[in-house]
Design a protein around this motif. Structure first.
Motif, mmCIF file in Angstrom:
data_model
loop_
_atom_site.group_PDB
_atom_site.id
_atom_site.type_symbol
_atom_site.label_atom_id
_atom_site.label_comp_id
_atom_site.label_asym_id
_atom_site.label_seq_id
_atom_site.Cartn_x
_atom_site.Cartn_y
_atom_site.Cartn_z
ATOM 1 N N VAL A 93 0.835 -1.211 0.000
ATOM 2 C CA VAL A 93 0.000 0.000 0.000
ATOM 3 C C VAL A 93 0.868 1.259 0.000
ATOM 4 N N ALA A 94 2.005 1.216 0.717
ATOM 5 C CA ALA A 94 2.851 2.405 0.856
ATOM 6 C C ALA A 94 3.573 2.768 -0.434
ATOM 7 N N ALA A 95 3.816 1.791 -1.297
ATOM 8 C CA ALA A 95 4.629 2.039 -2.493
ATOM 9 C C ALA A 95 4.073 3.143 -3.383
ATOM 10 N N PRO A 96 2.797 3.096 -3.821
ATOM 11 C CA PRO A 96 2.311 4.184 -4.684
ATOM 12 C C PRO A 96 2.248 5.524 -3.977
ATOM 13 N N LEU A 97 2.018 5.518 -2.661
ATOM 14 C CA LEU A 97 2.005 6.782 -1.919
ATOM 15 C C LEU A 97 3.388 7.423 -1.934
ATOM 16 N N THR A 98 4.421 6.604 -1.813
ATOM 17 C CA THR A 98 5.792 7.104 -1.880
ATOM 18 C C THR A 98 6.055 7.786 -3.220
ATOM 19 N N ALA B 42 11.579 0.072 3.516
ATOM 20 C CA ALA B 42 12.805 -0.710 3.351
ATOM 21 C C ALA B 42 13.169 -1.450 4.637
ATOM 22 N N ILE B 43 12.997 -0.792 5.782
ATOM 23 C CA ILE B 43 13.334 -1.427 7.060
ATOM 24 C C ILE B 43 12.372 -2.561 7.371
ATOM 25 N N THR B 44 11.077 -2.342 7.147
ATOM 26 C CA THR B 44 10.103 -3.403 7.431
ATOM 27 C C THR B 44 10.247 -4.568 6.457
ATOM 28 N N ASP B 45 10.873 -4.333 5.306
ATOM 29 C CA ASP B 45 11.155 -5.441 4.395
ATOM 30 C C ASP B 45 12.057 -6.457 5.084
ATOM 31 N N TYR B 46 12.985 -5.983 5.898
ATOM 32 C CA TYR B 46 13.848 -6.889 6.663
ATOM 33 C C TYR B 46 13.102 -7.507 7.836
ATOM 34 N N TRP B 47 12.324 -6.678 8.537
ATOM 35 C CA TRP B 47 11.724 -7.158 9.768
ATOM 36 C C TRP B 47 10.560 -8.112 9.547
ATOM 37 N N ASP B 48 9.807 -7.970 8.459
ATOM 38 C CA ASP B 48 8.706 -8.917 8.272
ATOM 39 C C ASP B 48 9.231 -10.332 8.048
ATOM 40 N N LEU C 135 9.034 7.652 4.413
ATOM 41 C CA LEU C 135 8.133 6.533 4.116
ATOM 42 C C LEU C 135 8.881 5.417 3.405
ATOM 43 N N PHE C 136 9.785 5.782 2.495
ATOM 44 C CA PHE C 136 10.589 4.763 1.834
ATOM 45 C C PHE C 136 11.475 4.034 2.842
ATOM 46 N N LEU C 137 12.103 4.773 3.760
ATOM 47 C CA LEU C 137 12.935 4.137 4.773
ATOM 48 C C LEU C 137 12.125 3.150 5.603
ATOM 49 N N ALA C 138 10.909 3.540 5.979
ATOM 50 C CA ALA C 138 10.058 2.644 6.752
ATOM 51 C C ALA C 138 9.755 1.373 5.966
ATOM 52 N N GLY D 96 17.390 5.226 -1.402
ATOM 53 C CA GLY D 96 17.377 6.095 -0.235
ATOM 54 C C GLY D 96 18.227 7.332 -0.441
ATOM 55 N N ALA D 97 19.414 7.167 -1.046
ATOM 56 C CA ALA D 97 20.278 8.320 -1.329
ATOM 57 C C ALA D 97 19.595 9.275 -2.303
ATOM 58 N N ALA D 98 18.919 8.727 -3.310
ATOM 59 C CA ALA D 98 18.237 9.578 -4.289
ATOM 60 C C ALA D 98 17.087 10.353 -3.650
#
Length: 249
Positions: free
Chosen positions: A18-23, A46-52, A41-44, A181-183
């Protein structure tokens, strides 16, 4: 049978979808605060990609649904970041000459761009030796690989095989996340710099550091994109011939 389960890791994965198009929408708004929100929002995501994935393993909640949704979430987020990145860097070749020294000394690269001294440039990475753009062919290579793997995974699932991420693909994801993230950070920072007229040496050094980080991780991401695809094809080539996974005796 295919296992479908609704649990916390899968819910987090769904939230990333859901977050992807909002980003994508937020980063296109030419206001630095909104672009900063897109970066956060992108950082969140990317981080939850690891944690899920970590939660699924530690809680014993790894499911077939999660294995299929996770790559879809990754690819959708990549699509919704690379396309805006290409748009915000449109007109810039992969390597472009820096503005003249007079423009750099008086306003910096960003100021020269905003003032029209460097026509048709938007927000390329800035390094000490060149501007680094994002040509369309780079986007097509990365997204083409992801589209091919999505189709490949679906075909494999229909033939009884779930293709999980391999080591180089995980490294590829890490490089991609750092690159994006850098971009996204640069879009927010550069927009703020244009608004407030930042021209200090500290600002130039920050731009250089971020630009070099983006350049290195972009190169690594593209290389690992192609390398990991080759490994998948070799490892699962039996599926391309229509066979099921070989059984172990």
């Amino acid at each position: 049978p295919f296992e479908v389960a609704v649990n916390l890791p899968n819910a987090i994965t769904a939230a990333r979808i859901v977050a992807a198009p909002l980003t994508a929408l937020l980063v296109l708004v030419p206001v630095w605060e909104v672009r900063l929100a897109a970066w956060l929002l992108f950082l969140a995501a990317a981080i939850t990609d690891y944690w899920d994935g970590r939660l699924a393993r530690t809680r014993g909640e790894v499911t077939d649904l999660g294995r299929l949704l996770d790559p879809i979430a990754d690819k959708l987020l990549l699509l919704c970041t690379l396309v805006p990145m290409w748009w915000l860097t449109r007109g810039v070749p992969l390597v472009a000459t820096l503005p003249g020294s007079d423009a750099w000394a008086t306003t910096g690269v960003l100021g020269a761009i905003v003032a029209g001294r460097v026509p048709h440039l938007a927000f390329p990475f800035v390094t000490p030796f060149a501007l680094i753009g994002l040509p369309l062919w780079v986007v097509l290579v990365v997204l083409g690989r992801e589209a091919a793997m999505t189709v490949f995974r679906q075909v494999a699932a229909r033939r009884g095989t779930i293709i999980s991420a391999i080591g180089p693909a995980k490294w590829k994801t890490g490089f991609q996340s750092t690159w994006v993230g850098a971009a996204f950070f640069w879009y927010a920072a550069a927009t703020a710099a244009a608004e407030y007229g930042w021209t200090s040496s500290a600002w130039h050094y920050l731009a250089w550091f971020n630009g070099l980080l983006g350049l290195v991780t972009m190169a690594g991401a593209v290389a690992l994109t192609l390398y990991s695809l080759g490994l998948y094809v070799v490892r699962y080539r039996h599926l391309l011939a229509g066979a099921r996974a070989p059984t172990k005796s």
